[in-house]
Design a protein around this motif. Structure first.
Motif, mmCIF file in Angstrom:
data_model
loop_
_atom_site.group_PDB
_atom_site.id
_atom_site.type_symbol
_atom_site.label_atom_id
_atom_site.label_comp_id
_atom_site.label_asym_id
_atom_site.label_seq_id
_atom_site.Cartn_x
_atom_site.Cartn_y
_atom_site.Cartn_z
ATOM 1 N N PHE A 109 -10.415 -24.905 -8.908
ATOM 2 C CA PHE A 109 -9.352 -24.551 -10.010
ATOM 3 C C PHE A 109 -8.725 -23.283 -9.966
ATOM 4 O O PHE A 109 -8.976 -22.828 -9.673
ATOM 5 N N ASP A 161 -14.003 -22.353 -3.808
ATOM 6 C CA ASP A 161 -13.823 -22.026 -5.448
ATOM 7 C C ASP A 161 -14.946 -23.364 -6.564
ATOM 8 O O ASP A 161 -16.123 -23.924 -5.393
ATOM 9 N N TRP A 162 -15.052 -23.955 -7.134
ATOM 10 C CA TRP A 162 -15.889 -25.116 -8.033
ATOM 11 C C TRP A 162 -16.052 -26.673 -7.170
ATOM 12 O O TRP A 162 -17.095 -26.975 -6.870
ATOM 13 N N LEU A 210 -23.131 -12.296 -16.593
ATOM 14 C CA LEU A 210 -22.159 -12.475 -15.614
ATOM 15 C C LEU A 210 -21.143 -12.119 -16.847
ATOM 16 O O LEU A 210 -20.192 -12.934 -16.599
ATOM 17 N N MET A 231 -1.198 -18.228 -11.920
ATOM 18 C CA MET A 231 -2.835 -18.019 -10.863
ATOM 19 C C MET A 231 -2.261 -17.731 -9.425
ATOM 20 O O MET A 231 -3.174 -17.000 -9.354
ATOM 21 N N MET A 254 -22.261 -11.075 -6.609
ATOM 22 C CA MET A 254 -22.799 -12.807 -7.202
ATOM 23 C C MET A 254 -23.303 -13.717 -5.565
ATOM 24 O O MET A 254 -24.608 -13.690 -5.942
ATOM 25 N N ASN A 268 -12.421 -11.697 -8.349
ATOM 26 C CA ASN A 268 -12.629 -11.527 -9.520
ATOM 27 C C ASN A 268 -13.693 -11.808 -9.775
ATOM 28 O O ASN A 268 -14.078 -11.643 -10.974
ATOM 29 N N ALA A 269 -13.091 -13.683 -9.558
ATOM 30 C CA ALA A 269 -14.133 -14.107 -10.751
ATOM 31 C C ALA A 269 -15.462 -14.673 -9.869
ATOM 32 O O ALA A 269 -16.612 -15.063 -10.332
HETATM 33 O O1 K9V Z 1 -13.575 -20.298 -12.513
HETATM 34 C C1 K9V Z 1 -13.423 -20.844 -10.792
HETATM 35 N N1 K9V Z 1 -12.010 -20.250 -10.575
HETATM 36 C C2 K9V Z 1 -11.293 -20.137 -10.614
HETATM 37 C C3 K9V Z 1 -11.078 -19.099 -10.697
HETATM 38 C C4 K9V Z 1 -9.591 -18.604 -11.084
HETATM 39 C C5 K9V Z 1 -8.890 -17.467 -10.998
HETATM 40 C C6 K9V Z 1 -7.443 -17.629 -10.147
HETATM 41 C C7 K9V Z 1 -6.906 -16.533 -9.656
HETATM 42 C C8 K9V Z 1 -7.408 -15.603 -9.513
HETATM 43 C C9 K9V Z 1 -8.752 -15.105 -10.099
HETATM 44 C C10 K9V Z 1 -9.463 -16.399 -10.603
HETATM 45 N N2 K9V Z 1 -15.008 -20.869 -10.408
HETATM 46 C C11 K9V Z 1 -15.390 -21.348 -10.369
HETATM 47 C C12 K9V Z 1 -16.761 -22.422 -9.907
HETATM 48 C C13 K9V Z 1 -18.205 -22.446 -10.119
HETATM 49 C C14 K9V Z 1 -18.526 -21.281 -10.784
HETATM 50 O O2 K9V Z 1 -19.614 -21.962 -11.148
HETATM 51 C C15 K9V Z 1 -21.318 -22.012 -10.038
HETATM 52 C C16 K9V Z 1 -21.943 -20.557 -10.344
HETATM 53 C C17 K9V Z 1 -22.803 -19.989 -11.748
HETATM 54 F F1 K9V Z 1 -22.131 -20.392 -12.464
HETATM 55 C C18 K9V Z 1 -23.212 -18.993 -11.570
HETATM 56 C C19 K9V Z 1 -23.040 -18.022 -10.011
HETATM 57 C C20 K9V Z 1 -22.772 -18.687 -8.686
HETATM 58 C C21 K9V Z 1 -21.805 -19.830 -8.928
HETATM 59 F F2 K9V Z 1 -21.289 -20.065 -7.959
HETATM 60 C C22 K9V Z 1 -18.040 -20.346 -11.159
HETATM 61 C C23 K9V Z 1 -16.889 -19.692 -11.215
#
Ligand code: K9V
Length: 331
Positions: free
Chosen positions: A46, A117-118, A161, A192, A288, A282-283
């Motif tokens: 995402f 990512d996701w 978190l 983004m 982690m 930083n996400a």
């Molecule tokens: O939200 C996400 N990505 C968007 C980033 C947007 C961004 C754009 C540009 C710059 C910075 C940020 N990714 C999700 C991917 C799955 C993750 O959930 C799984 C999970 C847990 F729930 C707990 C522990 C580890 C673990 F991997 C939760 C973040």
């Protein structure tokens, strides 16, 4: 090495669709060498698209691998079903196995999963749900977290978190309503992917999520060409943000479905695995992934100097790590 990348209509790939049900069709990019030695399924995150793997596909082709790259559920030319249950990691794992089986046919060659990512969260769950089908799995940016034994609400997760605070906004109605239409989508994509306002302001932060006041002042992304931004703007028009945001709204469904894995003691990944950490994401910060090797039989860890968009920013390094790891896996 100069890192080759796909254009959207690159002659080296075909665009295909695979229908799972009347309400669920997937669009996927396919790159097939004449006699591939294995198949790699790449799953984006995402807010991205299959196109987000454009720097990796040519490299994997050069390793004589067939590459399947779907627009995941809710994105691009794939369906964005109304029901939230379709976006659970268990449900989408079944979709991905069905897609891979459709493309691979009766061939008994190895299936390798790659996620960002996701997509990284999904490939780890695919390895848990379908251990006999997954020959190897890699994730860029996203560490592995085992299925939860007790339900934690998004608010409770954020208390542990704080870097996930933005998810509370993404779960709500604001971004779905506010990022619609070409102009707002163009500002959102530029922001983004690193675009800033004239005084250096950001469009997104992990503490605040989308900063709407900065959207109409954001400049060009330093990571995407203007033509690549237009690919995202065009491909996001069909579904908008509801589908992509639904991935953040399935915590309860994922918890309930994954209790089965907890009860069967299936939180461990036996398949050869690679985790590529992005030092400036930083996400998903490096902290982690502390201790994740405890859940693996064969985990390799590498890192790249990059933000969340490591696939673009550190394409050659990511390709190098994945390529060397694959040579070891395929022997
Ligand atoms: O939200 C996400 N990505 C968007 C980033 C947007 C961004 C754009 C540009 C710059 C910075 C940020 N990714 C999700 C991917 C799955 C993750 O959930 C799984 C999970 C847990 F729930 C707990 C522990 C580890 C673990 F991997 C939760 C973040």
């Amino acid at each position: 090495m100069a890192t080759d990348k796909l254009t959207f209509d690159d002659p080296r790939v075909t665009h295909n669709t695979f229908t799972i049900s009347p309400t669920k069709t997937y669009h996927y990019i396919l790159a097939s060498p004449p006699n591939p030695r294995a198949t790699v399924l790449l799953i984006h995150g995402f807010p991205d698209l299959a196109f987000g793997w454009r720097y990796q596909v040519p490299h994997l082709l050069s390793l004589n691998l067939r590459v399947i790259v779907p627009d995941t559920l809710g994105y691009g030319r794939s369906s964005a079903p109304q029901d939230l249950a379709s976006y659970s990691l268990k449900s989408m794992s079944a979709d991905m196995i069905a897609l891979a089986s459709h493309v691979m046919g009766s061939e008994k060659q190895p299936l390798i999963l790659g996620g960002h990512d996701w997509g990284g969260a999904l490939v780890w769950r695919l390895a848990l749900w379908y251990p006999s089908r997954v020959a190897a799995v890699f994730s860029v940016c996203t560490p592995y977290s085992p299925p939860d034994k007790a339900y934690l609400s998004p608010e409770q997760v954020v208390a542990r978190l704080p870097n996930f605070t933005y998810q509370l906004q993404l779960i709500g109605p604001e971004v779905e309503a506010g990022i619609a239409g070409e102009a707002a989508t163009r500002q959102f994509v530029n922001g983004m992917f690193g675009g800033r306002t004239p005084d250096g302001g950001a469009v997104f932060s992990t503490a605040r999520g989308v900063i709407f006041d900065n959207l109409d002042k954001v400049g060009q992304s330093p990571l995407l060409s203007p033509e690549e931004v237009e690919v995202y703007v065009r491909e996001y028009q069909k579904n908008g943000m509801r589908g992509p945001l639904n991935w953040y709204r399935t915590r309860k469904i994922n918890y309930e479905e994954e209790l089965e894995l907890v009860e069967r003691g299936r939180g461990r990944i036996a398949a050869p695995s690679l985790f590529v950490l992005a030092t400036k994401d930083n996400a998903l910060p490096p902290t982690m992934s502390a201790g994740m090797e405890a859940h693996f039989d064969r985990l390799e860890r590498r890192e790249v100097e990059a933000t969340h968009w490591a696939l673009v920013e550190a394409a050659a390094e990511v390709n190098g790590h994945v390529g060397r790891w694959l040579e070891g896996v395929l022997g």
